[in-house]
Motif scaffolding. Structure first.
Motif, PDB file in Angstrom:
ATOM      1  N   ALA A   1       4.098  26.774  -0.700  1.00 13.24           N
ATOM      2  CA  ALA A   1       4.172  26.212   0.654  1.00 13.24           C
ATOM      3  C   ALA A   1       4.679  24.776   0.643  1.00 13.24           C
ATOM      4  O   ALA A   1       5.302  24.312   1.615  1.00 13.24           O
ATOM      5  CB  ALA A   1       2.800  26.266   1.318  1.00 13.24           C
ATOM      6  N   SER A   2       4.455  24.055  -0.458  1.00  9.93           N
ATOM      7  CA  SER A   2       4.824  22.634  -0.507  1.00  9.93           C
ATOM      8  C   SER A   2       6.316  22.422  -0.271  1.00  9.93           C
ATOM      9  O   SER A   2       6.726  21.406   0.298  1.00  9.93           O
ATOM     10  CB  SER A   2       4.416  22.020  -1.853  1.00  9.93           C
ATOM     11  OG  SER A   2       5.243  22.459  -2.918  1.00  9.93           O
ATOM     12  N   TYR A   3       7.156  23.382  -0.670  1.00  5.75           N
ATOM     13  CA  TYR A   3       8.600  23.221  -0.498  1.00  5.75           C
ATOM     14  C   TYR A   3       8.984  23.284   0.976  1.00  5.75           C
ATOM     15  O   TYR A   3       9.955  22.653   1.404  1.00  5.75           O
ATOM     16  CB  TYR A   3       9.352  24.268  -1.317  1.00  5.75           C
ATOM     17  CG  TYR A   3       8.838  24.303  -2.743  1.00  5.75           C
ATOM     18  CD1 TYR A   3       8.920  23.168  -3.555  1.00  5.75           C
ATOM     19  CD2 TYR A   3       8.197  25.424  -3.259  1.00  5.75           C
ATOM     20  CE1 TYR A   3       8.402  23.175  -4.845  1.00  5.75           C
ATOM     21  CE2 TYR A   3       7.674  25.431  -4.539  1.00  5.75           C
ATOM     22  CZ  TYR A   3       7.771  24.300  -5.327  1.00  5.75           C
ATOM     23  OH  TYR A   3       7.234  24.293  -6.592  1.00  5.75           O
ATOM     24  N   PHE A   4       8.211  24.014   1.764  1.00  5.16           N
ATOM     25  CA  PHE A   4       8.466  24.076   3.198  1.00  5.16           C
ATOM     26  C   PHE A   4       7.944  22.823   3.895  1.00  5.16           C
ATOM     27  O   PHE A   4       8.500  22.393   4.910  1.00  5.16           O
ATOM     28  CB  PHE A   4       7.881  25.363   3.774  1.00  5.16           C
ATOM     29  CG  PHE A   4       8.566  26.580   3.222  1.00  5.16           C
ATOM     30  CD1 PHE A   4       9.754  27.021   3.774  1.00  5.16           C
ATOM     31  CD2 PHE A   4       8.064  27.231   2.107  1.00  5.16           C
ATOM     32  CE1 PHE A   4      10.421  28.117   3.243  1.00  5.16           C
ATOM     33  CE2 PHE A   4       8.714  28.321   1.566  1.00  5.16           C
ATOM     34  CZ  PHE A   4       9.900  28.760   2.126  1.00  5.16           C
ATOM     35  N   TYR A   5       6.894  22.232   3.346  1.00  5.11           N
ATOM     36  CA  TYR A   5       6.485  20.910   3.841  1.00  5.11           C
ATOM     37  C   TYR A   5       7.611  19.902   3.628  1.00  5.11           C
ATOM     38  O   TYR A   5       7.901  19.067   4.495  1.00  5.11           O
ATOM     39  CB  TYR A   5       5.218  20.441   3.117  1.00  5.11           C
ATOM     40  CG  TYR A   5       3.945  20.935   3.749  1.00  5.11           C
ATOM     41  CD1 TYR A   5       3.322  20.203   4.767  1.00  5.11           C
ATOM     42  CD2 TYR A   5       3.361  22.131   3.355  1.00  5.11           C
ATOM     43  CE1 TYR A   5       2.142  20.656   5.356  1.00  5.11           C
ATOM     44  CE2 TYR A   5       2.186  22.600   3.936  1.00  5.11           C
ATOM     45  CZ  TYR A   5       1.592  21.852   4.949  1.00  5.11           C
ATOM     46  OH  TYR A   5       0.442  22.303   5.541  1.00  5.11           O
ATOM     47  N   SER A   6       8.257  19.967   2.479  1.00  8.70           N
ATOM     48  CA  SER A   6       9.365  19.058   2.191  1.00  8.70           C
ATOM     49  C   SER A   6      10.525  19.301   3.157  1.00  8.70           C
ATOM     50  O   SER A   6      11.130  18.352   3.678  1.00  8.70           O
ATOM     51  CB  SER A   6       9.822  19.243   0.744  1.00  8.70           C
ATOM     52  OG  SER A   6      10.777  18.275   0.375  1.00  8.70           O
ATOM     53  N   ILE A   7      10.838  20.575   3.409  1.00 11.96           N
ATOM     54  CA  ILE A   7      11.917  20.905   4.351  1.00 11.96           C
ATOM     55  C   ILE A   7      11.628  20.333   5.731  1.00 11.96           C
ATOM     56  O   ILE A   7      12.502  19.720   6.362  1.00 11.96           O
ATOM     57  CB  ILE A   7      12.103  22.437   4.432  1.00 11.96           C
ATOM     58  CG1 ILE A   7      12.743  22.957   3.144  1.00 11.96           C
ATOM     59  CG2 ILE A   7      12.938  22.835   5.646  1.00 11.96           C
ATOM     60  CD1 ILE A   7      12.739  24.467   3.017  1.00 11.96           C
ATOM     61  N   ILE A   8      10.401  20.514   6.216  1.00 14.77           N
ATOM     62  CA  ILE A   8      10.057  19.998   7.549  1.00 14.77           C
ATOM     63  C   ILE A   8      10.079  18.469   7.562  1.00 14.77           C
ATOM     64  O   ILE A   8      10.548  17.849   8.519  1.00 14.77           O
ATOM     65  CB  ILE A   8       8.684  20.536   7.998  1.00 14.77           C
ATOM     66  CG1 ILE A   8       8.715  22.065   8.110  1.00 14.77           C
ATOM     67  CG2 ILE A   8       8.257  19.921   9.331  1.00 14.77           C
ATOM     68  CD1 ILE A   8       9.767  22.597   9.074  1.00 14.77           C
ATOM     69  N   ALA A   9       9.600  17.847   6.494  1.00 15.59           N
ATOM     70  CA  ALA A   9       9.600  16.379   6.423  1.00 15.59           C
ATOM     71  C   ALA A   9      11.017  15.819   6.470  1.00 15.59           C
ATOM     72  O   ALA A   9      11.247  14.733   7.036  1.00 15.59           O
ATOM     73  CB  ALA A   9       8.911  15.922   5.135  1.00 15.59           C
ATOM     74  N   LEU A  10      11.985  16.537   5.914  1.00 22.70           N
ATOM     75  CA  LEU A  10      13.376  16.075   5.866  1.00 22.70           C
ATOM     76  C   LEU A  10      14.174  16.493   7.099  1.00 22.70           C
ATOM     77  O   LEU A  10      15.368  16.199   7.195  1.00 22.70           O
ATOM     78  CB  LEU A  10      14.058  16.613   4.604  1.00 22.70           C
ATOM     79  CG  LEU A  10      13.486  16.118   3.269  1.00 22.70           C
ATOM     80  CD1 LEU A  10      14.134  16.845   2.099  1.00 22.70           C
ATOM     81  CD2 LEU A  10      13.656  14.610   3.128  1.00 22.70           C
TER      82      LEU A  10
END
Length: 409
Positions: free
Chosen positions: A219-228
């Motif tokens: 899930a952390s990679y989708f947090y990164s996508i949303i943050a960017l």
């Protein structure tokens, strides 16, 4: 397989289904081997979990875990107590460079017969299973939590149970607590007080059903996508619980600093970019959750935030030396990076370089952590197939969100 990545327009409000946690699955698969009446649902489809199942079910005398570190550690303890079982436990070239002497020493304290076939302290191992009584072992607390978990999973099958005394500050404590909570969940008595862990022998048959939560590390990679992404961008992830067993669930708290809000609804978690980051410099101690280091450092690079990540001493013995790999790849992209034995410091840069090829070093997390950066610049990912180690459908899910993927030579 090498791929190029770019994002012309991100698709908003997508729903993504991530398979069960690899960490939970591999613990439960070993417990199921010990207690066959245990039923597991939503098992991870990762390479590591597939290898774990194959090694447990195969009748071959040679068990090859390939790159699966959890399988190597957990199976070492498992086969040590399988009476009359004689196996060779081996792995990839990199696996044979990852030390395992701490776990072997502890098992030998309990009477196990484990010997090294090549280099002292490293796989491959010859394991002659025998009846172990249990008792007490003493370990340094700053070792990989997988060594400790391997012992704890086996502990309930020991007639005298198991007591583990940890000396010093504990590394990756949430992963140890995950193990203990899973033991408790299926009816095995276990406790963690101060630096002492006790697992008690099982007197009754285990008969339980456990549903594995989806993987928070993934899930952390989708947090990164949303943050960017721009403010207002959302994504929904399936099969998550607010009261998670997984240490990496702390990503929901960490990414508040990047302007990402997390909302739980039934078994869904909804991520939304609600604001731009207020703080231009971030200091985090990731001693308990080192697998988030790659994701966070790339997010900071993409947002041009300075960060200092502490507690990363275990990264050097992962699938690759992750500190060294991060230094090389972040620098290639234009990042100002410094690393020590346990720290990564990233300073502001003058711009991210385009069309850089990211090397992945046979490490799934290198591929997945850098992929979200395609929201900022075009880039290439070399040996992109490594994601199957933990997240088989990663690239398909990115395409669903609007990432343009092309295979290149």
């Amino acid at each position: 397989m090498n791929i190029s990545l770019e994002v012309k327009q991100l698709k908003k409000n997508q729903t993504i289904c991530i398979s069960g946690s690899k960490s939970e699955t591999n613990r439960l698969l070993l417990l199921q081997a010990l207690y066959p009446d245990l039923t597991i649902k939503n098992i991870s489809d990762s390479d590591d979990s597939l290898v774990m199942k194959q090694c447990l079910q195969s009748r071959s005398l040679v068990k090859n875990v390939h790159h699966a570190g959890t399988a190597m550690r957990f199976l070492t303890a498992y086969f040590a107590l399988c009476t009359h079982e004689k196996v060779v436990l081996t792995g990839s070239e990199r696996m044979q460079q990852r030390p395992i002497h701490t776990l072997v020493d502890a098992l030998q304290q309990l009477g196990a017969e484990v010997t090294y076939l090549n280099q002292q302290g490293f796989p491959p191992l010859q394991i002659n299973g025998k009846k172990l009584q249990g008792g007490k072992v003493i370990l340094q607390a700053d070792i990989s939590s997988q060594f400790i978990t391997a012992l704890l999973l086996a502990g309930s099958k020991l007639p005298d149970g198991l007591e583990v005394e940890l000396i010093g500050k504990v590394t990756s404590r949430p992963y140890i607590e995950m193990t203990l909570r899973l033991l408790n969940q299926i009816g095995i008595e276990a406790s963690f007080t101060d630096n002492q862990i006790n697992v008690f022998a099982v007197k009754n048959t285990i008969n339980s059903e456990v549903t594995v939560e989806s993987d928070w590390s993934s899930a952390s990679y989708f947090y990164s996508i949303i943050a960017l992404s721009p403010i207002g961008t959302t994504v929904t992830l399936k099969h998550y619980r607010q009261n998670s067993l997984q240490g990496d669930a702390v990503v929901a708290t960490i990414y508040k600093a990047f302007g990402v809000n997390t909302a739980f609804k039934n078994n869904l978690v909804i991520l939304e970019k609600v604001e731009e980051p207020e703080h231009r410099e971030l200091t985090l101690n990731l001693n308990d959750t080192p697998d988030l280091a790659q994701t966070i450092s790339v997010t900071c690079l993409g947002l041009n935030l300075s960060c200092k990540l502490l507690g990363l001493h275990t990264l050097k013995i992962k699938e690759t030396d992750r500190l060294k790999a991060l230094y090389i790849e972040l620098t290639k992209l234009g990042g100002n990076v410094e690393v020590t034995e346990d720290t990564l410091t990233l300073s502001k840069h003058l711009g991210i370089r385009k069309n850089i090829s990211i090397d992945t070093y046979d490490d799934h997390r290198m591929a997945m952590a850098f992929a979200p950066l395609a929201l900022k610049v075009n880039l290439r990912i070399n040996n992109a197939e490594v994601v199957s180690k933990s997240f088989v459908s990663f690239w398909e899910n990115l395409q669903k969100m609007g990432f343009d993927l092309r295979t290149i030579k």
